[in-house]
Motif scaffolding. Sequence first.
Motif, short mmCIF file in Angstrom:
data_model
loop_
_atom_site.label_atom_id
_atom_site.label_comp_id
_atom_site.label_asym_id
_atom_site.label_seq_id
_atom_site.Cartn_x
_atom_site.Cartn_y
_atom_site.Cartn_z
N LYS A 59 0.81 -1.22 0.00
CA LYS A 59 0.00 0.00 0.00
C LYS A 59 0.85 1.27 0.00
CE LYS A 59 -3.95 -2.12 2.36
NZ LYS A 59 -4.80 -2.09 3.58
N GLU A 60 2.16 1.08 0.18
CA GLU A 60 3.05 2.24 0.14
C GLU A 60 2.98 2.94 -1.22
OE1 GLU A 60 7.85 3.15 0.88
OE2 GLU A 60 7.02 1.11 1.02
N TYR A 64 -1.39 0.98 -5.82
CA TYR A 64 -1.14 -0.44 -5.61
C TYR A 64 -2.24 -1.33 -6.18
CZ TYR A 64 -4.50 -0.70 -1.73
OH TYR A 64 -5.63 -0.70 -0.97
N GLU A 65 -3.49 -0.84 -6.16
CA GLU A 65 -4.57 -1.65 -6.71
C GLU A 65 -4.39 -1.84 -8.21
OE1 GLU A 65 -8.16 0.26 -5.54
OE2 GLU A 65 -8.13 -0.58 -3.51
N TRP A 66 -3.99 -0.75 -8.89
CA TRP A 66 -3.75 -0.86 -10.33
C TRP A 66 -2.58 -1.79 -10.59
CZ3 TRP A 66 0.45 0.01 -13.39
CH2 TRP A 66 0.23 0.04 -14.78
N LEU A 67 -1.53 -1.69 -9.76
CA LEU A 67 -0.36 -2.53 -9.92
C LEU A 67 -0.68 -4.02 -9.74
CD1 LEU A 67 2.21 -0.34 -7.95
CD2 LEU A 67 2.34 -0.90 -10.40
N LEU A 68 -1.45 -4.34 -8.67
CA LEU A 68 -1.82 -5.74 -8.44
C LEU A 68 -2.61 -6.30 -9.62
CD1 LEU A 68 -2.87 -5.58 -4.67
CD2 LEU A 68 -0.82 -6.68 -5.62
N ASN A 69 -3.54 -5.47 -10.10
CA ASN A 69 -4.36 -5.92 -11.22
C ASN A 69 -3.51 -6.08 -12.48
OD1 ASN A 69 -7.20 -6.39 -12.34
ND2 ASN A 69 -6.46 -4.75 -13.67
N TYR A 70 -2.56 -5.16 -12.70
CA TYR A 70 -1.71 -5.23 -13.90
C TYR A 70 -0.82 -6.48 -13.84
CZ TYR A 70 1.24 -3.72 -17.77
OH TYR A 70 1.88 -3.66 -18.97
N LEU A 108 8.39 8.44 -9.31
CA LEU A 108 7.98 7.06 -9.60
C LEU A 108 7.29 6.37 -8.41
CD1 LEU A 108 10.97 5.72 -11.72
CD2 LEU A 108 8.85 6.80 -12.48
N LYS A 109 7.87 6.57 -7.24
CA LYS A 109 7.34 5.85 -6.08
C LYS A 109 5.97 6.35 -5.65
CE LYS A 109 8.80 4.09 -1.60
NZ LYS A 109 9.86 4.05 -0.59
N TYR A 110 5.64 7.58 -6.03
CA TYR A 110 4.40 8.17 -5.51
C TYR A 110 3.37 8.42 -6.61
CZ TYR A 110 7.46 8.87 -1.57
OH TYR A 110 8.35 8.65 -0.54
N MET A 111 3.53 7.78 -7.75
CA MET A 111 2.57 7.97 -8.83
C MET A 111 1.22 7.35 -8.46
SD MET A 111 4.92 7.14 -12.19
CE MET A 111 3.50 7.24 -13.27
N ASP A 112 0.16 8.08 -8.78
CA ASP A 112 -1.17 7.53 -8.52
C ASP A 112 -1.71 6.90 -9.80
OD1 ASP A 112 -2.05 9.61 -10.15
OD2 ASP A 112 -2.60 10.89 -8.46
N THR A 113 -2.91 6.34 -9.70
CA THR A 113 -3.50 5.57 -10.81
C THR A 113 -3.74 6.45 -12.03
OG1 THR A 113 -4.55 4.09 -9.22
CG2 THR A 113 -5.41 4.08 -11.46
N ILE A 130 9.20 -2.16 -12.74
CA ILE A 130 10.08 -1.51 -11.75
C ILE A 130 9.56 -1.71 -10.34
CG2 ILE A 130 10.90 0.74 -10.93
CD1 ILE A 130 10.97 1.61 -13.91
N VAL A 131 8.28 -1.39 -10.16
CA VAL A 131 7.69 -1.50 -8.79
C VAL A 131 7.70 -2.94 -8.32
CG1 VAL A 131 5.61 -1.15 -7.43
CG2 VAL A 131 6.32 0.58 -9.09
N TYR A 132 7.44 -3.89 -9.24
CA TYR A 132 7.45 -5.31 -8.85
C TYR A 132 8.82 -5.70 -8.29
CZ TYR A 132 6.31 -10.25 -8.86
OH TYR A 132 6.07 -11.54 -8.47
N SER A 133 9.90 -5.25 -8.97
CA SER A 133 11.25 -5.56 -8.48
C SER A 133 11.51 -4.90 -7.14
CB SER A 133 12.30 -5.10 -9.50
OG SER A 133 12.17 -5.82 -10.71
#
Length: 591
Positions: A59-60, A64-70, A108-113, A130-133
Motif C-alpha cells: 500500500k506504500e 497499488y490496486e492498479w499494480l496488483l491488477n496489472y 515514480l514511487k508516488y505515482m497515482d493511478t 520496476i515497482v514489482y522488483s
Amino acid sequence: MRKRRIGIIRQISLLFIIGILASGSLTYISQRAASEGGVKREREKLASEIAAEVKDSVKEYPAYEWLLNYWYTHHEDMDIEYDTDYRKGLKTKEKCQLLDKHHPHLQLKYMDTLEIKALPKEDQKLYAEIVYSWLITRVNQIKRTYHVDYLFCVLSDESYQKQFFLFSAADKNSVRGSNYLEVYPLGIEVTVSESQQEAMRSAKRNKEHLADAGEYVDYYSSFGMLDGKPLFIGMTYNLSEIIKMVKSDTASGSLIAMTYQVFLSGVCLALILLIIIRPLKKVQKNIRIYRDSKNSEPVITNLSRVQPNNEIGELSQDVMSLVDEIDNHVKRIETITAEKERMGAELALATRIQADMLPNVFPPFPERDEFDIYAAMEPAREVGGDFYDFFLIDDDHLCLVMADVSGKGIPAALFMMSCKIILANNAIMHKSPAKILSDTNDAICSNNKEEMFVTAWVGILEISTGKLTAANAGHEYPVIKMPGGRFELLKDRHGFVVGAMENMIYKEYEIDMLPGSSLFLYTDGVPEATDSKPELYGTERMLNALNVNPGGSPKIILENVENSVAEFVGDAEQFDDLTMLCMVYKGIESN
C-alpha cells in the motif's frame, strides 16, 4: 479352580504405578500441548504483524490496486528482475533511467493511478516491472528479518482449490521455479490441499487464520478482492526444531515429577500396610473363623481387641454386631422355613382342591352325543378367582357357567368356591338363568363384609331343541358361531355384578343353537392379556384365533386361543387368570 490370591498391597501398588504412569503421561501431553499451543499463538501474533507489514509495503504505492491488477492480467508479458537490490539491479536501474528520461517530472514511487493511466502502454509496463522488483526486494528483506520459511501473496479462485502467485519472497541463492520447494515466480498457479483450502476460507471469514500442517503451520491473511477473487498474504513456518526442543523439555520435567511421585507412593504404601492392612487381616481372620465354625463367642472376643480408633475399629464393631445378628437371624430363618413349608403344602392342597372343584374330566358326558364341551383354567397365581362350570340339571337341560371373582389369590379362590356352590344349588332347582343370578346375588350380599363381587354368565341349554336361555351379570360378551359361519361377539345386555347390591333383577335372552353351532365363553384374562410393551391382546386377536379353525372340536378351538395368547404375551408375566369354555351343539339328530 480357585483363583490365585493377590494381596491388597500389590493391588494398591499396581494402582499407584498406573496412577503415576497416567499422571506422568497426562502431564507430558498437557504440558506439551500447552507449550506447542503457546508457540503457535506466538507465531500467529508474529505472522499477523508480518502480514500487516507486507500489506503496508504494497500500500506504500498509491496505485497499488492498479499494480496488483496489472501484474495479474499481464504476468506473461512482464520482464521482471527477481531477488536483486533495486539500487544495483541492472535491468531495474536501466528501466528507472529510461522512464525518468521519458517523464522527468514524475515521482515514480508516488505515482497515482490517474498518472499511470496517462502514460503510454510501454511506460505503464516499465513502471509495473520496476515497482514489482522494488516490492520483491522489500518482501525479501521482511522474510529474512523474521526468518519466515515462505512468504507470498496469492489470488485464489472461488472454490479455493487453486492459488495464483502474485509475488513470493526468497532467500539469497534460492531457486525460483515451479517445482516443489522452489520459490514460485509471478504467474505460477498451483492446486492446494484441502487443509489449505479450509485455511483460506477461514481467513476470508475471520480476516486471518493459522492452520496446522504437520511440522509446519500455514498462515493466511485476507487482503481484499482482486478481479472478483479473494487475495491473501500467506506464509509458512517450519516448527520442527522448536517442537523437538519443547518435547525434550517437557519429557525431562515429566520424568522428574514421576520420580517424586514414586518416592511418595512408597511412603504411602508403608503407612497403608501398618495402619490399615494389618488390622484388616485380623478382622478377616476372625470372619473366616466364624464362617468355618459358626461359633460367635471366640470371634467377638478376638475382635474386641482390635483397637484402632478409626474406620477399622468401627468395622470390627460392625462385624461383631453382624455375627450376633446372623446367629439370631439363622434361628428366625429356621422357624420361618418350617412355617413356609407348611404354608406351601397347604397352598398346594388348595390348588388341588380348586382344580377338583371344577369339571376336569373330558369328555364329561361320553354318553351324550348332542353336544361336546371342553374347558380350561390357568390361574395367575397358585389359586385363582375365575371359575367355569357345566352340569346336567336333568336329561334335557345343560347348565353352563363362566364367572370371574374380583381380586386374585387365596381370597378370590375362597370367594369363588362359595359363589360356585350357590350358583349350582340355585341352578339344580330348575330356576331360569335370571332367577339363578338374582337369588345368588341376594345370598352373597346377605353376608359379604369384604365387599367382594363376581361377574357371571349363566346359560341353560334345552338339549332337545337347541334353545339357549342366558343372563349376563357384568361379564364378558359371549362368542357365537352358527353352522358354516365364523365366531362373532354376541353383545348381550349386561346386568349388575353379583354380590355388590341386593335385590338386583337380571334380564335374560334366548339363542337358537342350530346343529353345528358353537359357544365360546371366557374371562377378561383373555382379551386383557398383556405383552411387554405393554399392549392388550384384545377381542380382535381372540376372534382371529377362534376363526383359525372354526369348525374344529372344542379342545382344538381352545388350544388355538391358548397358543395365540402365549405367542402374543411372550416372556411377559401373566397378569390375570385365563379361563375359557367352548361348547359345540350337535343336535338331537346325532343320536
